[in-house]
Structure formats: C-alpha cells, structure tokens
Design an enzyme around this catalytic site. Structure first.
Site, PDB file in Angstrom:
ATOM      1  N   GLN A 138      45.873  45.446  34.189  1.00 13.09           N
ATOM      2  CA  GLN A 138      46.173  45.804  32.796  1.00 13.09           C
ATOM      3  C   GLN A 138      44.906  45.805  31.937  1.00 13.09           C
ATOM      4  O   GLN A 138      44.642  46.740  31.194  1.00 13.09           O
ATOM      5  CB  GLN A 138      47.186  44.809  32.211  1.00 13.09           C
ATOM      6  CG  GLN A 138      47.647  45.198  30.817  1.00 13.09           C
ATOM      7  CD  GLN A 138      48.235  44.032  30.027  1.00 13.09           C
ATOM      8  OE1 GLN A 138      48.079  42.870  30.404  1.00 13.09           O
ATOM      9  NE2 GLN A 138      48.900  44.335  28.938  1.00 13.09           N
ATOM     10  N   LEU A 139      44.116  44.745  32.052  1.00 11.25           N
ATOM     11  CA  LEU A 139      42.886  44.640  31.276  1.00 11.25           C
ATOM     12  C   LEU A 139      41.772  45.463  31.913  1.00 11.25           C
ATOM     13  O   LEU A 139      41.040  46.185  31.235  1.00 11.25           O
ATOM     14  CB  LEU A 139      42.476  43.158  31.213  1.00 11.25           C
ATOM     15  CG  LEU A 139      41.155  42.821  30.562  1.00 11.25           C
ATOM     16  CD1 LEU A 139      41.181  43.172  29.082  1.00 11.25           C
ATOM     17  CD2 LEU A 139      40.850  41.330  30.746  1.00 11.25           C
ATOM     18  N   ASP A 148      38.718  46.963  43.242  1.00  8.57           N
ATOM     19  CA  ASP A 148      40.080  46.440  43.201  1.00  8.57           C
ATOM     20  C   ASP A 148      40.545  46.263  44.636  1.00  8.57           C
ATOM     21  O   ASP A 148      39.997  46.872  45.558  1.00  8.57           O
ATOM     22  CB  ASP A 148      40.998  47.436  42.459  1.00  8.57           C
ATOM     23  CG  ASP A 148      42.258  46.756  41.932  1.00  8.57           C
ATOM     24  OD1 ASP A 148      42.321  46.493  40.709  1.00  8.57           O
ATOM     25  OD2 ASP A 148      43.175  46.486  42.736  1.00  8.57           O
ATOM     26  N   ARG A 195      43.441  47.258  45.646  1.00  6.91           N
ATOM     27  CA  ARG A 195      44.107  48.526  45.988  1.00  6.91           C
ATOM     28  C   ARG A 195      43.097  49.661  45.963  1.00  6.91           C
ATOM     29  O   ARG A 195      42.282  49.751  45.057  1.00  6.91           O
ATOM     30  CB  ARG A 195      45.190  48.846  44.939  1.00  6.91           C
ATOM     31  CG  ARG A 195      46.287  47.830  44.859  1.00  6.91           C
ATOM     32  CD  ARG A 195      47.010  47.950  43.540  1.00  6.91           C
ATOM     33  NE  ARG A 195      46.256  47.341  42.441  1.00  6.91           N
ATOM     34  CZ  ARG A 195      46.641  47.315  41.176  1.00  6.91           C
ATOM     35  NH1 ARG A 195      47.756  47.879  40.811  1.00  6.91           N
ATOM     36  NH2 ARG A 195      45.903  46.731  40.253  1.00  6.91           N
ATOM     37  N   ASP A 217      38.418  42.664  48.148  1.00  8.94           N
ATOM     38  CA  ASP A 217      39.254  41.467  48.040  1.00  8.94           C
ATOM     39  C   ASP A 217      38.286  40.358  47.628  1.00  8.94           C
ATOM     40  O   ASP A 217      37.388  39.994  48.403  1.00  8.94           O
ATOM     41  CB  ASP A 217      39.883  41.184  49.418  1.00  8.94           C
ATOM     42  CG  ASP A 217      40.595  39.838  49.451  1.00  8.94           C
ATOM     43  OD1 ASP A 217      40.463  39.052  48.482  1.00  8.94           O
ATOM     44  OD2 ASP A 217      41.261  39.565  50.458  1.00  8.94           O
ATOM     45  N   TYR A 269      49.099  28.829  37.416  1.00 10.33           N
ATOM     46  CA  TYR A 269      48.175  29.762  36.749  1.00 10.33           C
ATOM     47  C   TYR A 269      47.329  29.004  35.715  1.00 10.33           C
ATOM     48  O   TYR A 269      46.098  29.099  35.710  1.00 10.33           O
ATOM     49  CB  TYR A 269      49.000  30.865  36.088  1.00 10.33           C
ATOM     50  CG  TYR A 269      48.226  31.840  35.249  1.00 10.33           C
ATOM     51  CD1 TYR A 269      47.289  32.694  35.813  1.00 10.33           C
ATOM     52  CD2 TYR A 269      48.446  31.939  33.874  1.00 10.33           C
ATOM     53  CE1 TYR A 269      46.585  33.603  35.033  1.00 10.33           C
ATOM     54  CE2 TYR A 269      47.761  32.851  33.089  1.00 10.33           C
ATOM     55  CZ  TYR A 269      46.831  33.675  33.676  1.00 10.33           C
ATOM     56  OH  TYR A 269      46.147  34.578  32.906  1.00 10.33           O
ATOM     57  N   LYS A 295      43.357  28.191  35.738  1.00  9.86           N
ATOM     58  CA  LYS A 295      42.483  28.641  34.647  1.00  9.86           C
ATOM     59  C   LYS A 295      41.721  27.455  34.039  1.00  9.86           C
ATOM     60  O   LYS A 295      40.539  27.571  33.725  1.00  9.86           O
ATOM     61  CB  LYS A 295      43.294  29.368  33.568  1.00  9.86           C
ATOM     62  CG  LYS A 295      43.761  30.766  33.978  1.00  9.86           C
ATOM     63  CD  LYS A 295      42.597  31.727  34.148  1.00  9.86           C
ATOM     64  CE  LYS A 295      43.040  33.134  34.507  1.00  9.86           C
ATOM     65  NZ  LYS A 295      41.915  34.032  34.850  1.00  9.86           N
TER      66      LYS A 295
HETATM   67  N1  SER Z   1      49.647  37.120  29.854  1.00 12.83           N
HETATM   68  C1  SER Z   1      49.506  35.980  30.688  1.00 12.83           C
HETATM   69  C2  SER Z   1      50.766  35.620  31.348  1.00 12.83           C
HETATM   70  O1  SER Z   1      51.803  35.852  30.747  1.00 12.83           O
HETATM   71  C3  SER Z   1      48.998  34.810  29.891  1.00 12.83           C
HETATM   72  O2  SER Z   1      47.639  34.734  30.033  1.00 12.83           O
HETATM   73  O3  SER Z   1      50.768  35.097  32.407  1.00 12.83           O
END
Ligand code: SER
Length: 317
Positions: free
Chosen positions: A12-13, A34, A36, A51, A141, A145
């Site tokens: 997305q980013l 990437d 893919r 990868d 996640y 981070k």
């Molecule tokens: N957009 C991310 C998520 O929802 C948050 O950093 O996991």
C-alpha cells in the site's frame, strides 16, 4: 547521486512511495523490489524480486545497483500477523536485521523503516499519546515494531547507521489497497461508497483511531528523509499524527458527497486490536525537530478520494 532500493514496493505504501521517489531521484535511480514478481508495477521501472529474509539476495541487489539508501517497507500487518505470529516475527524482525546489517557493512547513506501506532498498548494513554510513554503492545505486529525501533536506535548509536522512522497511523489512499491491517476499513469503505454499495464495518461504532491521508504520509516521509541528520533527535521512531476518527465520522463525511451511502457494524477480531491502540497521537516532537505539519482533514480527504475513485470508475468503462 543517490541510488535507492525500495523493499516491499508493491504494498500500500510502497507503490505510492516508489512513484514519488522516482519523480524525485529519477527513474534509473530507484530500484523497486518485492516478494511478488507478477505485479503490473513490476514492468514500470527497474525491478528485482526479493524476499527480505534472504540476506544473500539483498546483498547481491545492493552491490549490483550500488545502492546508497534503502526504504524497507515489507512487513506483515496487525491482523494477518495474529493469524501467524511466528511468520510475522520472522519477516518483520529478520528483514530489519538484514537491512540494518547491510547498511552497517556497506556504509549506506540512509535507511527508512516504518513503525506504527501499534507499538502502543492498552496501558498507554489513549488521547494525544505522547512520544515517550508506557508502551506494552499486545499484538505480535506491535511487539515486532517496538523491538525494531529499539534495534534502529541501537544501530544508530553503536554503528552510526542513519536510520529514520515514523510511527504511521492508519494510512488511507485511493491508488493502492492495504492488506491485513486493522485500519483497512477506512480504505475499503470509500470503494464500496463509490461503487454504490453499502459497507459492513469490521470495527464498532465509536472506535476512534489515528489515521492519515496518503499524500500527507508520503510528504512527511520524504521531509523526514530530507532533514539534516542532526535534526533527527528521535532515533527510535517519531509519533506522526494526521486525523483521528471513528467509523460513524467517516460515514458522515462520505454522506456529504454520497448521501444514499450507509454502513452497518459487524465487529470481528480486529475490534480487540483497535481497542488496544491510541485514539489520537501527540506528534509535537516531529513538529519541533523537522517541521512536520499535516494538511488534510477528514472532509478534504473524503472529497479527494471520492473524486479520484469516481474518475477511475468512469475510465474503467
Ligand atoms: N495500519 C496498520 C494496521 O492496521 C497499523 O500500522 O495494522
């Protein structure tokens, strides 16, 4: 001349940032990579399949193109991460270790790595969450981070690696789709609205989260990367704030342009993740250190997204 490698360039980013970096540094100076290789964007410029957990392949690409900067964006987000925590840890941490190691070995000029509001947890203050506060994230996640932030600060302090980072809120854009996050509803909802359908929201009414329009996020990222190194005082990751809203507020904003649009609520496992995160963020450190200021509010963002998605829909016919 800088030679830039973007890792996770079709995310997305990544897909929007790669386009902006190519405009800024020139087509031939930005290598997209990437996992893919079958993506339509693979034919838009220099592309290498990668990868990021494969350190040997990463080194090969860095050497081949004499890379001087890496934007390492590949990660498993909060919702998918909970489905496979072992994989999320491996991709999110091993990938970062590989990037920081190559930066140290090859003395690369700069590294960009995104963190997230997910580094905060249920014990953190919910409103205007400060830069420095109690963290205790509860998703894999967020844990990856937070560990990653500390590793970045360590590589900066110990080895002088110029790694810079932002704690993104939910990113909302119309050009690319998110995948596997808890804030994804705020992108999906616009697509449904423009396609003339109603939306079933996986978060409950009243669930406010920090969000940001992609244009602001890209501009802020490039401003951080352009700032002189001595201005970057936070070497973990900067709080970064745009807009904060709950599902019913984005609904009301869309209804200003599409009055017939409606939404129902069907909260799932993502509700719990959302409730563990802040509702708004204090980003005064980013403002003080490198002049960050967002431009888009909710209504301006809605207008921009709806106009562009409608145009795309017309062009598709
Ligand atoms: N957009 C991310 C998520 O929802 C948050 O950093 O996991």
């Amino acid at each position: 001349m800088e030679k830039i490698l973007v890792i996770g360039a079709f995310g997305q980013l990544g897909s929007e940032l790669t386009d902006e970096l190519r405009k800024k540094f020139g087509e031939t100076n930005v290598v997209a990579s990437d996992l893919r290789s079958d993506h339509p964007k693979a034919s838009e410029g220099i592309f290498e399949q990668l990868d990021v957990t494969d350190a040997g392949r990463l080194a090969e690409i860095v050497e081949k193109y004499e890379i001087t900067q890496i934007y390492h964006l590949a990660a498993l987000l909060s919702s998918v991460g909970e489905g496979n925590p072992q994989l999320a840890w491996r991709i999110n941490m091993d990938g970062l270790v590989n990037v920081l190691e190559i930066a140290r070995e090859k003395k690369l000029n700069k590294i960009y790595w995104p963190s997230s509001i997910a580094v905060f947890g249920p014990d953190s203050p919910k409103q205007h969450t400060p830069q420095f506060t109690v963290m205790n994230p509860t998703t894999i996640y967020g844990i990856s981070k937070l560990a990653g932030e500390q590793l970045c600060a360590y590589y900066h302090a110990k080895f002088g690696v110029d790694v810079r980072s932002i704690r993104y809120p939910g990113l909302i854009g119309w050009k690319s789709m998110p995948g596997g996050g808890t804030t994804d509803y705020a992108v999906d909802i616009y697509h449904k609205a423009v396609e003339g359908e109603n939306y079933s929201c996986f978060l409950n009414e009243g669930t406010a989260l920090p969000m940001m329009y992609m244009d602001d996020a890209i501009r802020g990222t490039l401003e951080l990367m352009d700032a002189p190194a001595e201005q970057i005082k936070v070497r973990t990751s900067y709080n970064f704030s745009g807009i904060s809203f709950a599902p019913e507020e984005i609904l009301a904003s869309i209804q200003k342009t599409i009055p017939e649009f409606n939404m129902s609520y069907a909260p799932d496992h993502r509700q719990q993740i959302a409730e563990s995160w802040p509702q708004s963020i204090d980003d005064s450190k980013a403002h003080e250190d490198w002049g960050w200021k967002p431009e888009f509010d909710l209504d301006r963002m809605s207008e921009d997204i709806i106009t562009n998605l409608k145009k795309n829909l017309v062009e598709a016919f």
